[in-house]
Design a protein around this motif. Structure first.
Motif, mmCIF file in Angstrom:
data_model
loop_
_atom_site.group_PDB
_atom_site.id
_atom_site.type_symbol
_atom_site.label_atom_id
_atom_site.label_comp_id
_atom_site.label_asym_id
_atom_site.label_seq_id
_atom_site.Cartn_x
_atom_site.Cartn_y
_atom_site.Cartn_z
ATOM 1 N N ARG A 41 -2.174 4.408 -12.521
ATOM 2 C CA ARG A 41 -3.042 5.557 -12.243
ATOM 3 C C ARG A 41 -2.371 6.860 -12.674
ATOM 4 N NH1 ARG A 41 -7.819 7.781 -12.511
ATOM 5 N NH2 ARG A 41 -8.196 9.366 -10.890
ATOM 6 N N LEU A 42 -1.090 6.995 -12.392
ATOM 7 C CA LEU A 42 -0.378 8.213 -12.786
ATOM 8 C C LEU A 42 -0.349 8.374 -14.303
ATOM 9 C CD1 LEU A 42 2.647 8.301 -10.300
ATOM 10 C CD2 LEU A 42 0.763 9.944 -10.430
ATOM 11 N N ALA A 43 -0.247 7.273 -15.029
ATOM 12 C CA ALA A 43 -0.254 7.340 -16.495
ATOM 13 C C ALA A 43 -1.575 7.911 -17.001
ATOM 14 C CB ALA A 43 -0.005 5.951 -17.090
ATOM 15 N N THR A 44 -2.675 7.516 -16.354
ATOM 16 C CA THR A 44 -3.992 8.050 -16.711
ATOM 17 C C THR A 44 -4.074 9.545 -16.398
ATOM 18 O OG1 THR A 44 -5.068 5.916 -16.301
ATOM 19 C CG2 THR A 44 -6.467 7.874 -16.270
ATOM 20 N N LEU A 45 -3.596 9.911 -15.216
ATOM 21 C CA LEU A 45 -3.642 11.319 -14.813
ATOM 22 C C LEU A 45 -2.704 12.179 -15.646
ATOM 23 C CD1 LEU A 45 -3.800 11.024 -10.914
ATOM 24 C CD2 LEU A 45 -5.677 11.156 -12.578
ATOM 25 N N TRP A 46 -1.582 11.609 -16.086
ATOM 26 C CA TRP A 46 -0.644 12.327 -16.958
ATOM 27 C C TRP A 46 -1.326 12.711 -18.264
ATOM 28 C CZ3 TRP A 46 3.102 15.358 -17.801
ATOM 29 C CH2 TRP A 46 3.945 15.289 -18.916
ATOM 30 N N GLU A 47 -2.052 11.777 -18.850
ATOM 31 C CA GLU A 47 -2.774 12.077 -20.093
ATOM 32 C C GLU A 47 -3.861 13.117 -19.836
ATOM 33 O OE1 GLU A 47 -1.904 11.116 -23.075
ATOM 34 O OE2 GLU A 47 -0.224 10.071 -22.121
ATOM 35 N N LEU A 48 -4.551 12.986 -18.730
ATOM 36 C CA LEU A 48 -5.618 13.938 -18.381
ATOM 37 C C LEU A 48 -5.047 15.332 -18.146
ATOM 38 C CD1 LEU A 48 -8.628 14.301 -17.733
ATOM 39 C CD2 LEU A 48 -8.112 13.669 -15.362
ATOM 40 N N SER A 49 -3.910 15.406 -17.492
ATOM 41 C CA SER A 49 -3.322 16.709 -17.153
ATOM 42 C C SER A 49 -2.838 17.473 -18.374
ATOM 43 C CB SER A 49 -2.157 16.516 -16.170
ATOM 44 O OG SER A 49 -1.042 15.916 -16.811
ATOM 45 N N LYS A 50 -2.589 16.759 -19.477
ATOM 46 C CA LYS A 50 -2.073 17.403 -20.697
ATOM 47 C C LYS A 50 -3.176 17.852 -21.657
ATOM 48 C CE LYS A 50 0.362 13.849 -21.734
ATOM 49 N NZ LYS A 50 1.154 12.961 -22.595
ATOM 50 N N GLN A 51 -4.419 17.610 -21.297
ATOM 51 C CA GLN A 51 -5.511 17.996 -22.178
ATOM 52 C C GLN A 51 -5.582 19.512 -22.333
ATOM 53 O OE1 GLN A 51 -9.188 16.259 -20.837
ATOM 54 N NE2 GLN A 51 -8.577 14.175 -21.378
ATOM 55 N N ASP A 52 -6.061 19.924 -23.488
ATOM 56 C CA ASP A 52 -6.175 21.361 -23.757
ATOM 57 C C ASP A 52 -7.168 22.039 -22.807
ATOM 58 O OD1 ASP A 52 -4.356 21.182 -25.806
ATOM 59 O OD2 ASP A 52 -5.878 20.843 -27.346
ATOM 60 N N THR A 53 -8.202 21.315 -22.449
ATOM 61 C CA THR A 53 -9.213 21.860 -21.543
ATOM 62 C C THR A 53 -8.689 21.827 -20.110
ATOM 63 O OG1 THR A 53 -10.956 20.997 -22.981
ATOM 64 C CG2 THR A 53 -11.586 21.659 -20.740
ATOM 65 N N TYR A 54 -8.744 22.952 -19.437
ATOM 66 C CA TYR A 54 -8.254 23.047 -18.057
ATOM 67 C C TYR A 54 -9.074 22.130 -17.151
ATOM 68 C CZ TYR A 54 -6.627 25.061 -13.663
ATOM 69 O OH TYR A 54 -6.059 25.222 -12.428
ATOM 70 N N ASN A 55 -8.381 21.407 -16.266
ATOM 71 C CA ASN A 55 -9.061 20.528 -15.315
ATOM 72 C C ASN A 55 -8.288 20.507 -13.987
ATOM 73 O OD1 ASN A 55 -7.075 18.146 -15.387
ATOM 74 N ND2 ASN A 55 -7.619 18.367 -17.568
ATOM 75 N N ASP A 56 -8.761 19.724 -13.046
ATOM 76 C CA ASP A 56 -8.164 19.706 -11.707
ATOM 77 C C ASP A 56 -6.701 19.262 -11.693
ATOM 78 O OD1 ASP A 56 -10.430 20.618 -10.394
ATOM 79 O OD2 ASP A 56 -11.252 18.603 -10.124
ATOM 80 N N TYR A 57 -6.260 18.577 -12.754
ATOM 81 C CA TYR A 57 -4.896 18.034 -12.771
ATOM 82 C C TYR A 57 -3.925 18.877 -13.595
ATOM 83 C CZ TYR A 57 -7.267 13.955 -10.878
ATOM 84 O OH TYR A 57 -8.015 13.114 -10.091
ATOM 85 N N THR A 58 -4.437 19.885 -14.277
ATOM 86 C CA THR A 58 -3.610 20.677 -15.178
ATOM 87 C C THR A 58 -2.396 21.289 -14.480
ATOM 88 O OG1 THR A 58 -5.546 21.209 -16.545
ATOM 89 C CG2 THR A 58 -3.595 22.598 -16.808
ATOM 90 N N ASP A 59 -2.629 21.916 -13.343
ATOM 91 C CA ASP A 59 -1.531 22.596 -12.640
ATOM 92 C C ASP A 59 -0.482 21.621 -12.103
ATOM 93 O OD1 ASP A 59 -2.672 25.052 -13.117
ATOM 94 O OD2 ASP A 59 -3.745 25.124 -11.197
ATOM 95 N N TYR A 60 -0.889 20.380 -11.939
ATOM 96 C CA TYR A 60 0.029 19.375 -11.395
ATOM 97 C C TYR A 60 0.761 18.592 -12.491
ATOM 98 C CZ TYR A 60 -2.324 19.994 -6.876
ATOM 99 O OH TYR A 60 -2.823 20.505 -5.702
ATOM 100 N N ALA A 61 0.491 18.921 -13.745
ATOM 101 C CA ALA A 61 1.003 18.135 -14.868
ATOM 102 C C ALA A 61 2.502 17.820 -14.787
ATOM 103 C CB ALA A 61 0.678 18.828 -16.191
ATOM 104 N N PRO A 62 3.380 18.824 -14.569
ATOM 105 C CA PRO A 62 4.810 18.497 -14.554
ATOM 106 C C PRO A 62 5.196 17.523 -13.450
ATOM 107 C CG PRO A 62 4.434 20.740 -13.799
ATOM 108 C CD PRO A 62 3.147 20.259 -14.370
ATOM 109 N N TYR A 63 4.515 17.606 -12.306
ATOM 110 C CA TYR A 63 4.847 16.732 -11.175
ATOM 111 C C TYR A 63 4.242 15.338 -11.357
ATOM 112 C CZ TYR A 63 6.064 21.301 -9.464
ATOM 113 O OH TYR A 63 6.607 22.557 -9.360
#
Length: 235
Positions: free
Chosen positions: A166-188
């Motif tokens: 699940r974290l691998a999926t969210l990691w890819e999502l957090s790195k997207q150019d478009t801002y989303n709910d996971y963007t701010d949490y990307a490094p963590y």
């Protein structure tokens, strides 16, 4: 007679599969512990393992690290195990078995050390960024709840296969150019993914994530410093 031969062949195939899974690090902790106990007491299983060790030696997978590990191994134990593997009638076979035993038990010793070292690193770094300091309840409540569960799973070493998936999926999502709910949490998310891989004895996967994070987070940032510190320890 044919049925007996089929049963023996099926048992050998099962043992080969178990030995292969162990050597590839695919057993969980309980399976590995049970396998090691059986290996000590089951001559047939041990001989099959030694045969696979010959293949390992033939493929030149014994490197300097394994040789160093052997220097620290109880040589008398290896010698006695080798003596059990074959009789003394054929001296050439006897010495071949000793050589294979050395390769196998050195491999086991190093693998056990590597497993301990890798998972210990995961435990050591798991609480570098406590969940309570990351999740502040100021964004999407569902996202906060999910990340809290995932990060705590990593810290506690729970359900690591599903958690890292699940974290691998969210990691890819957090790195997207478009801002989303996971963007701010990307490094963590990236950090916990790497730690989760370490705790699950997937060092190469952890290193891949950390290497990518090095390209994203500058050495002047706290996360960047920790990423580089851990990468250097792993390498």
């Amino acid at each position: 007679m044919a049925n007996f031969d089929n049963i023996v062949q099926e048992k050998d195939l099962q043992n080969d599969e178990r030995i292969s899974r162990y050597m590839q690090g695919k057993m969980n902790a309980d399976e590995e512990s049970a396998f090691m106990d059986e290996l000590k007491n089951n001559t047939d299983l041990r001989n099959q393992a030694i045969a696979q060790a010959r293949l390992i030696k033939g493929m030149k997978q014994v490197d300097e690290e394994l040789k160093d590990a052997f220097r620290e191994t109880d040589k008398q134990t290896i010698r006695s195990i080798a003596n059990e593997a074959v009789g003394r009638k054929n001296r050439s076979i006897h010495w071949l078995a000793i050589a294979a035993s050395i390769v196998f038990f050195v491999f086991v010793g190093f693998k056990s050390y590597d497993y301990y070292d890798t998972t210990s690193l995961g435990r050591e770094y798991a609480n570098t960024f406590p969940t309570s300091t990351i999740i502040r309840g100021e964004t999407n409540a569902d996202v906060d709840t999910e990340l809290t569960i995932l990060f705590n799973n990593v810290a506690e070493g729970k359900d690591l296969d599903n958690t890292t998936s699940r974290l691998a999926t969210l990691w890819e999502l957090s790195k997207q150019d478009t801002y989303n709910d996971y963007t701010d949490y990307a490094p963590y998310i990236g950090w916990n993914l790497a730690i989760g891989y370490l705790r699950n004895y997937e060092k190469d996967m952890a290193l891949n994530v950390l290497t990518e994070m090095e390209t994203i987070y500058d050495n002047e940032t706290i996360i960047g410093k920790k990423v580089r510190e851990l990468t250097k320890v792993i390498e």
